[in-house]
Write a protein that holds these residues in place. Structure first.
Motif, PDB file in Angstrom:
ATOM      1  N   ARG A 258     -22.093   2.163  46.575  1.00 42.48           N
ATOM      2  CA  ARG A 258     -21.516   1.974  47.911  1.00 42.48           C
ATOM      3  C   ARG A 258     -21.125   0.530  48.165  1.00 42.48           C
ATOM      4  O   ARG A 258     -20.114   0.249  48.802  1.00 42.48           O
ATOM      5  CB  ARG A 258     -22.507   2.426  48.985  1.00 42.48           C
ATOM      6  N   PHE A 259     -21.961  -0.414  47.672  1.00 45.94           N
ATOM      7  CA  PHE A 259     -21.753  -1.822  47.996  1.00 45.94           C
ATOM      8  C   PHE A 259     -21.263  -2.637  46.801  1.00 45.94           C
ATOM      9  O   PHE A 259     -21.258  -3.856  46.856  1.00 45.94           O
ATOM     10  CB  PHE A 259     -23.041  -2.419  48.561  1.00 45.94           C
ATOM     11  N   HIS A 260     -20.872  -1.969  45.708  1.00 42.13           N
ATOM     12  CA  HIS A 260     -20.228  -2.626  44.558  1.00 42.13           C
ATOM     13  C   HIS A 260     -21.108  -3.723  43.980  1.00 42.13           C
ATOM     14  O   HIS A 260     -20.663  -4.847  43.739  1.00 42.13           O
ATOM     15  CB  HIS A 260     -18.868  -3.194  44.972  1.00 42.13           C
ATOM     16  N   LEU A 261     -22.388  -3.375  43.761  1.00 38.93           N
ATOM     17  CA  LEU A 261     -23.329  -4.356  43.233  1.00 38.93           C
ATOM     18  C   LEU A 261     -23.279  -4.370  41.711  1.00 38.93           C
ATOM     19  O   LEU A 261     -23.048  -3.345  41.077  1.00 38.93           O
ATOM     20  CB  LEU A 261     -24.760  -4.001  43.679  1.00 38.93           C
ATOM     21  N   ARG A 262     -23.531  -5.524  41.167  1.00 37.71           N
ATOM     22  CA  ARG A 262     -23.669  -5.620  39.716  1.00 37.71           C
ATOM     23  C   ARG A 262     -25.032  -5.072  39.317  1.00 37.71           C
ATOM     24  O   ARG A 262     -25.983  -5.117  40.093  1.00 37.71           O
ATOM     25  CB  ARG A 262     -23.531  -7.068  39.241  1.00 37.71           C
ATOM     26  N   ARG A 263     -25.114  -4.562  38.080  1.00 34.96           N
ATOM     27  CA  ARG A 263     -26.378  -4.013  37.615  1.00 34.96           C
ATOM     28  C   ARG A 263     -27.450  -5.099  37.651  1.00 34.96           C
ATOM     29  O   ARG A 263     -27.239  -6.222  37.222  1.00 34.96           O
ATOM     30  CB  ARG A 263     -26.220  -3.473  36.186  1.00 34.96           C
ATOM     31  N   GLY A 264     -28.607  -4.744  38.177  1.00 31.39           N
ATOM     32  CA  GLY A 264     -29.713  -5.683  38.308  1.00 31.39           C
ATOM     33  C   GLY A 264     -29.831  -6.287  39.688  1.00 31.39           C
ATOM     34  O   GLY A 264     -30.853  -6.890  40.021  1.00 31.39           O
ATOM     35  N   GLN A 265     -28.782  -6.113  40.538  1.00 35.37           N
ATOM     36  CA  GLN A 265     -28.827  -6.670  41.893  1.00 35.37           C
ATOM     37  C   GLN A 265     -29.372  -5.684  42.922  1.00 35.37           C
ATOM     38  O   GLN A 265     -29.580  -6.050  44.076  1.00 35.37           O
ATOM     39  CB  GLN A 265     -27.423  -7.106  42.329  1.00 35.37           C
ATOM     40  N   GLU A 266     -29.608  -4.426  42.499  1.00 32.05           N
ATOM     41  CA  GLU A 266     -29.955  -3.393  43.467  1.00 32.05           C
ATOM     42  C   GLU A 266     -31.240  -3.699  44.238  1.00 32.05           C
ATOM     43  O   GLU A 266     -31.294  -3.556  45.462  1.00 32.05           O
ATOM     44  CB  GLU A 266     -30.103  -2.023  42.776  1.00 32.05           C
ATOM     45  N   ASN A 267     -32.282  -4.128  43.517  1.00 31.38           N
ATOM     46  CA  ASN A 267     -33.575  -4.351  44.177  1.00 31.38           C
ATOM     47  C   ASN A 267     -33.505  -5.489  45.185  1.00 31.38           C
ATOM     48  O   ASN A 267     -34.058  -5.393  46.291  1.00 31.38           O
ATOM     49  CB  ASN A 267     -34.655  -4.622  43.134  1.00 31.38           C
ATOM     50  N   ALA A 268     -32.816  -6.577  44.818  1.00 28.24           N
ATOM     51  CA  ALA A 268     -32.677  -7.703  45.747  1.00 28.24           C
ATOM     52  C   ALA A 268     -31.904  -7.272  46.988  1.00 28.24           C
ATOM     53  O   ALA A 268     -32.252  -7.654  48.112  1.00 28.24           O
ATOM     54  CB  ALA A 268     -31.974  -8.874  45.062  1.00 28.24           C
ATOM     55  N   PHE A 269     -30.871  -6.454  46.787  1.00 23.05           N
ATOM     56  CA  PHE A 269     -30.082  -5.979  47.921  1.00 23.05           C
ATOM     57  C   PHE A 269     -30.941  -5.122  48.838  1.00 23.05           C
ATOM     58  O   PHE A 269     -30.898  -5.256  50.072  1.00 23.05           O
ATOM     59  CB  PHE A 269     -28.887  -5.178  47.405  1.00 23.05           C
TER      60      PHE A 269
END
Length: 346
Positions: A281-292
């Motif tokens: 949904r938010f076009h995050l790079r892999r590995g950024q999900e938890n911080a987001f």
């Protein structure tokens, strides 16, 4: 199950899914992360279409953090209020030879209700097909390799992706965007999203729209501003805001972007949201999900609702001339960040 160990490309897999041919065990590999994320979203939506467990039937593991025994225990657990239990395993290439052997043996004893997708996590090499784990997965479905797209395929993808934003993209606009941005799908998608915001309610994206919204080669980007607000970094968001206004960004467009982002953050607080769904949904790079996700948890529903109300008030103040754009937008920034006093008393 299928014999042999050929590989598939993403368009081959997509055609199979369109024909209703869905498997129960997959391996996704290759360099095009954005296509892998798209495929994961489609796969999870299909596998969990009838799930009523509020996320209890989906597990996510990482080869660098979890043992094969933990994964096999989850795979043997019966689903709750659902016809399927779904397991995603990241960085599968990092399993030791012994862990691979144990997983390969476990795959032969899977429950009919279990669904597993392995994400290889590094560049695919021909010799990978001979590993015991890949051979065991290939007994179900061939590995799917997500290669970077050639220019013509990337252009077709762009035209189709525009529909995700409820827009149509002119062919010459797609060609220009490819020439300027390259064939990397994540970058293309980010530029397409900017175009969709730029044209606002208009359904068509023309060449002139792409050229006007492209790149943000300026000192600051509206998306950096949004990120600073989401992190509640008052000093940074005010600094970026001043740069944006000095560079000619339209205040009303900035307000619209912030309002839309806040509504998205509010909806993303739903308990059924997962790291992978947020990533798409938010076009995050892999590995950024938890911080987001951690950043979102810092916000209460009341804070976001109040922020949306402040956006409406700022819009009215700017349009009526009661406040300058800088003052109104700064007030909104600091309201979101909970730091009004530090600005107006400073």
């Amino acid at each position: 199950m299928r014999s042999g160990s050929p590989t598939l490309k993403w368009d081959d897999l997509s055609r199979l899914w369109q024909q209703g041919k869905w498997g129960s065990v997959y391996l996704f590999a290759g360099q095009e992360d954005f296509l892998i994320e798209e495929a994961l979203t489609r796969l999870m939506t299909h596998w969990l279409a009838d799930d009523n467990s509020n996320g209890l039937n989906r597990d996510r593991f990482d080869a660098e953090m979890h043992k094969s025994s933990q994964i096999l225990d989850a795979a043997q657990t019966m689903p709750f209020l659902s016809p399927a239990r779904v397991i995603q395993i990241d960085q599968a290439a990092e399993f030791s030879a012994e862990e691979q052997r144990q997983l390969a043996e476990g795959l032969a004893q899977l429950s009919p209700q279990t669904r597993i997708v392995f994400i290889w996590g590094r560049e695919w090499k021909g010799k990978d097909a001979s590993s015991p784990l890949v051979q065991a997965i290939s007994a179900y479905e061939p590995p799917v390799i997500f290669w970077p797209l050639f220019p013509e395929a990337a252009r077709t993808w762009l035209l189709q992706r525009a529909r995700f934003y409820k827009k149509t993209l002119a062919p010459d606009a797609a060609a220009w965007l490819l020439q300027e941005s390259g064939e990397g799908l994540r970058q293309l998608d980010q530029e397409l999203q900017k175009c969709a915001l730029f044209v606002n309610e208009r359904p068509e994206i023309e060449l002139s729209d792409v050229q006007s919204s492209f790149g943000y080669g300026k000192a600051s980007s509206p998306y950096e501003w949004i990120d600073a607000i989401r992190r509640k970094n008052a000093a940074q968001c005010v600094t970026i805001l001043r740069d944006l206004l000095d560079e000619g960004e339209e205040p009303i467009r900035l307000l619209a972007l912030l309002s839309r982002s806040a509504r998205d953050w509010l909806s993303a607080r739903h308990p059924r949201e997962t790291a992978m769904s947020l990533s798409m949904r938010f076009h995050l790079r892999r590995g950024q999900e938890n911080a987001f996700m951690q950043e979102l948890r810092r916000w209460s529903e009341d804070e976001l609702s109040t922020g949306l109300h402040q956006c409406v008030l700022a819009d009215q103040r700017i349009k009526s001339g009661r406040e300058t754009a800088e003052i109104a937008l700064t007030g909104v920034c600091l309201s979101f960040c909970g730091a009004e006093g530090s600005y107006f008393n400073g």
